[in-house]
Design a protein around this motif. Sequence first.
Motif, PDB file in Angstrom:
ATOM      1  N   LEU A   1      82.226   8.171   9.891  1.00 23.33           N
ATOM      2  CA  LEU A   1      83.667   8.180   9.639  1.00 23.33           C
ATOM      3  C   LEU A   1      84.450   9.029  10.644  1.00 23.33           C
ATOM      4  O   LEU A   1      85.564   8.662  11.024  1.00 23.33           O
ATOM      5  CB  LEU A   1      83.949   8.709   8.224  1.00 23.33           C
ATOM      6  N   PHE A   2      83.894  10.157  11.048  1.00 24.78           N
ATOM      7  CA  PHE A   2      84.651  11.110  11.857  1.00 24.78           C
ATOM      8  C   PHE A   2      84.085  11.333  13.257  1.00 24.78           C
ATOM      9  O   PHE A   2      84.763  11.865  14.116  1.00 24.78           O
ATOM     10  CB  PHE A   2      84.746  12.461  11.135  1.00 24.78           C
ATOM     11  N   GLY A   3      82.821  10.984  13.467  1.00 26.90           N
ATOM     12  CA  GLY A   3      82.205  11.142  14.777  1.00 26.90           C
ATOM     13  C   GLY A   3      81.269  12.332  14.846  1.00 26.90           C
ATOM     14  O   GLY A   3      81.196  13.151  13.937  1.00 26.90           O
ATOM     15  N   ARG A   4      80.561  12.375  15.970  1.00 30.77           N
ATOM     16  CA  ARG A   4      79.570  13.424  16.194  1.00 30.77           C
ATOM     17  C   ARG A   4      79.653  13.883  17.640  1.00 30.77           C
ATOM     18  O   ARG A   4      79.723  13.067  18.553  1.00 30.77           O
ATOM     19  CB  ARG A   4      78.183  12.878  15.882  1.00 30.77           C
ATOM     20  N   ARG A   5      79.639  15.181  17.832  1.00 30.72           N
ATOM     21  CA  ARG A   5      79.623  15.758  19.172  1.00 30.72           C
ATOM     22  C   ARG A   5      78.196  15.760  19.694  1.00 30.72           C
ATOM     23  O   ARG A   5      77.248  15.850  18.927  1.00 30.72           O
ATOM     24  CB  ARG A   5      80.139  17.195  19.143  1.00 30.72           C
ATOM     25  N   ALA A   6      78.054  15.700  20.992  1.00 28.35           N
ATOM     26  CA  ALA A   6      76.723  15.737  21.596  1.00 28.35           C
ATOM     27  C   ALA A   6      76.092  17.119  21.477  1.00 28.35           C
ATOM     28  O   ALA A   6      74.872  17.253  21.430  1.00 28.35           O
ATOM     29  CB  ALA A   6      76.793  15.316  23.064  1.00 28.35           C
ATOM     30  N   THR A   7      76.930  18.152  21.414  1.00 37.76           N
ATOM     31  CA  THR A   7      76.439  19.526  21.303  1.00 37.76           C
ATOM     32  C   THR A   7      77.334  20.293  20.338  1.00 37.76           C
ATOM     33  O   THR A   7      78.438  19.853  20.014  1.00 37.76           O
ATOM     34  CB  THR A   7      76.465  20.258  22.666  1.00 37.76           C
TER      35      THR A   7
ATOM     36  N   ILE B   1      81.822  32.630  11.027  1.00 37.65           N
ATOM     37  CA  ILE B   1      81.443  31.225  11.140  1.00 37.65           C
ATOM     38  C   ILE B   1      80.125  31.128  11.904  1.00 37.65           C
ATOM     39  O   ILE B   1      79.945  31.822  12.903  1.00 37.65           O
ATOM     40  CB  ILE B   1      82.549  30.441  11.869  1.00 37.65           C
ATOM     41  N   ALA B   2      79.235  30.267  11.413  1.00 37.36           N
ATOM     42  CA  ALA B   2      77.952  30.077  12.094  1.00 37.36           C
ATOM     43  C   ALA B   2      77.528  28.619  11.971  1.00 37.36           C
ATOM     44  O   ALA B   2      77.641  28.021  10.901  1.00 37.36           O
ATOM     45  CB  ALA B   2      76.879  30.978  11.477  1.00 37.36           C
ATOM     46  N   PRO B   3      77.037  28.030  13.061  1.00 36.30           N
ATOM     47  CA  PRO B   3      76.556  26.648  12.979  1.00 36.30           C
ATOM     48  C   PRO B   3      75.210  26.579  12.253  1.00 36.30           C
ATOM     49  O   PRO B   3      74.398  27.509  12.332  1.00 36.30           O
ATOM     50  CB  PRO B   3      76.401  26.242  14.449  1.00 36.30           C
ATOM     51  N   LEU B   4      75.006  25.485  11.541  1.00 39.30           N
ATOM     52  CA  LEU B   4      73.719  25.267  10.875  1.00 39.30           C
ATOM     53  C   LEU B   4      72.578  25.204  11.884  1.00 39.30           C
ATOM     54  O   LEU B   4      71.427  25.454  11.546  1.00 39.30           O
ATOM     55  CB  LEU B   4      73.757  23.963  10.067  1.00 39.30           C
ATOM     56  N   GLN B   5      72.901  24.871  13.132  1.00 41.53           N
ATOM     57  CA  GLN B   5      71.901  24.737  14.177  1.00 41.53           C
ATOM     58  C   GLN B   5      71.505  26.087  14.789  1.00 41.53           C
ATOM     59  O   GLN B   5      70.638  26.145  15.647  1.00 41.53           O
ATOM     60  CB  GLN B   5      72.421  23.817  15.304  1.00 41.53           C
ATOM     61  N   GLY B   6      72.108  27.180  14.371  1.00 43.55           N
ATOM     62  CA  GLY B   6      71.908  28.466  15.027  1.00 43.55           C
ATOM     63  C   GLY B   6      70.906  29.393  14.359  1.00 43.55           C
ATOM     64  O   GLY B   6      70.407  29.131  13.260  1.00 43.55           O
ATOM     65  N   GLN B   7      70.659  30.503  15.007  1.00 45.45           N
ATOM     66  CA  GLN B   7      69.674  31.461  14.513  1.00 45.45           C
ATOM     67  C   GLN B   7      70.155  32.198  13.267  1.00 45.45           C
ATOM     68  O   GLN B   7      69.350  32.573  12.416  1.00 45.45           O
ATOM     69  CB  GLN B   7      69.284  32.457  15.604  1.00 45.45           C
TER      70      GLN B   7
ATOM     71  N   GLU C   1      77.846  19.957  15.159  1.00 48.81           N
ATOM     72  CA  GLU C   1      78.005  18.697  15.896  1.00 48.81           C
ATOM     73  C   GLU C   1      78.919  17.709  15.175  1.00 48.81           C
ATOM     74  O   GLU C   1      79.242  16.665  15.723  1.00 48.81           O
ATOM     75  CB  GLU C   1      76.629  18.068  16.125  1.00 48.81           C
ATOM     76  N   CYS C   2      79.323  18.033  13.967  1.00 50.20           N
ATOM     77  CA  CYS C   2      80.147  17.137  13.152  1.00 50.20           C
ATOM     78  C   CYS C   2      81.628  17.364  13.467  1.00 50.20           C
ATOM     79  O   CYS C   2      82.130  18.488  13.373  1.00 50.20           O
ATOM     80  CB  CYS C   2      79.865  17.410  11.681  1.00 50.20           C
ATOM     81  N   VAL C   3      82.318  16.302  13.830  1.00 55.82           N
ATOM     82  CA  VAL C   3      83.745  16.388  14.162  1.00 55.82           C
ATOM     83  C   VAL C   3      84.554  16.839  12.947  1.00 55.82           C
ATOM     84  O   VAL C   3      85.423  17.709  13.061  1.00 55.82           O
ATOM     85  CB  VAL C   3      84.262  15.040  14.719  1.00 55.82           C
ATOM     86  N   MET C   4      84.266  16.296  11.763  1.00 60.67           N
ATOM     87  CA  MET C   4      84.987  16.689  10.554  1.00 60.67           C
ATOM     88  C   MET C   4      84.750  18.173  10.247  1.00 60.67           C
ATOM     89  O   MET C   4      85.686  18.902   9.944  1.00 60.67           O
ATOM     90  CB  MET C   4      84.555  15.847   9.359  1.00 60.67           C
ATOM     91  N   CYS C   5      83.507  18.610  10.349  1.00 58.47           N
ATOM     92  CA  CYS C   5      83.167  20.009  10.066  1.00 58.47           C
ATOM     93  C   CYS C   5      83.862  20.947  11.042  1.00 58.47           C
ATOM     94  O   CYS C   5      84.353  22.014  10.655  1.00 58.47           O
ATOM     95  CB  CYS C   5      81.655  20.212  10.138  1.00 58.47           C
ATOM     96  N   ASN C   6      83.926  20.554  12.312  1.00 57.65           N
ATOM     97  CA  ASN C   6      84.638  21.347  13.310  1.00 57.65           C
ATOM     98  C   ASN C   6      86.134  21.386  13.018  1.00 57.65           C
ATOM     99  O   ASN C   6      86.792  22.392  13.278  1.00 57.65           O
ATOM    100  CB  ASN C   6      84.362  20.809  14.717  1.00 57.65           C
ATOM    101  N   GLY C   7      86.663  20.307  12.475  1.00 63.56           N
ATOM    102  CA  GLY C   7      88.064  20.295  12.066  1.00 63.56           C
ATOM    103  C   GLY C   7      88.317  21.310  10.959  1.00 63.56           C
ATOM    104  O   GLY C   7      89.329  22.018  10.962  1.00 63.56           O
TER     105      GLY C   7
END
Length: 147
Positions: free
Chosen positions: A127-133, A49-55, A27-33
Motif C-alpha cells: 500500500l505505501f511502498g518499501r525503501r531499499a535501505t 527512535i530505533a529501527p527494528l533492523q538495528g542493534q 524500510e517501510c514508507v508508512m512507518c517512516n511517515g
Amino acid sequence: MATPRLSNQIASQTVSTQQPIVFFDGECVMCNGFVDILLKVDPQGTILIAPLQGQTARQYLPPLPLDREAWSIYYRDEHHLYDQSDAFIQVCNRLGGVWSVFTAIGVMPRPIRDRIYRFIARNRYRLFGRRATCRMPSEVEQKRFLP
C-alpha cells in the motif's frame, strides 16, 4: 500467518530506561511517515527512535519473525514493552494533546484492534511502498535515533 504476541512474561516484564523508545520498520514508507510525524510533534525529543533492523532492537526486543509482514511497531517506556495497537496507543498517550484522541481506540477489544493493525501491517509495503535501505537521520535528527 499469525503474528507472535509478546508473551505475558515479556509484556509484563519491568524494564528500566531513561527515555521511551519507538521501534519501527526502517524500510517501510508508512512507518517512516509515522516517524516524521513523531519528530515534528515531539520536538523536545522525549521519545527516542530505533529501527527494528538495528542493534538497539536486537538488544531490547524479543526475536523478530523472519516474515517482515509479521513485524510490529514496539514502544518501550520506563516500565513496559508494548506492541501492535497497544504500542500505538501508548505513544499517542505519551505525546498528549490532540494525540490523546487516538487513545480512545483502547476501548475496542484488543483482538479486534490488533486484527485491524495486522491487516495494515501485512499490507504496508504494497500500500505505501518499501525503501531499499533504512532511513538515514539528518544531522539534527541523529540525537533522537538509536542504532
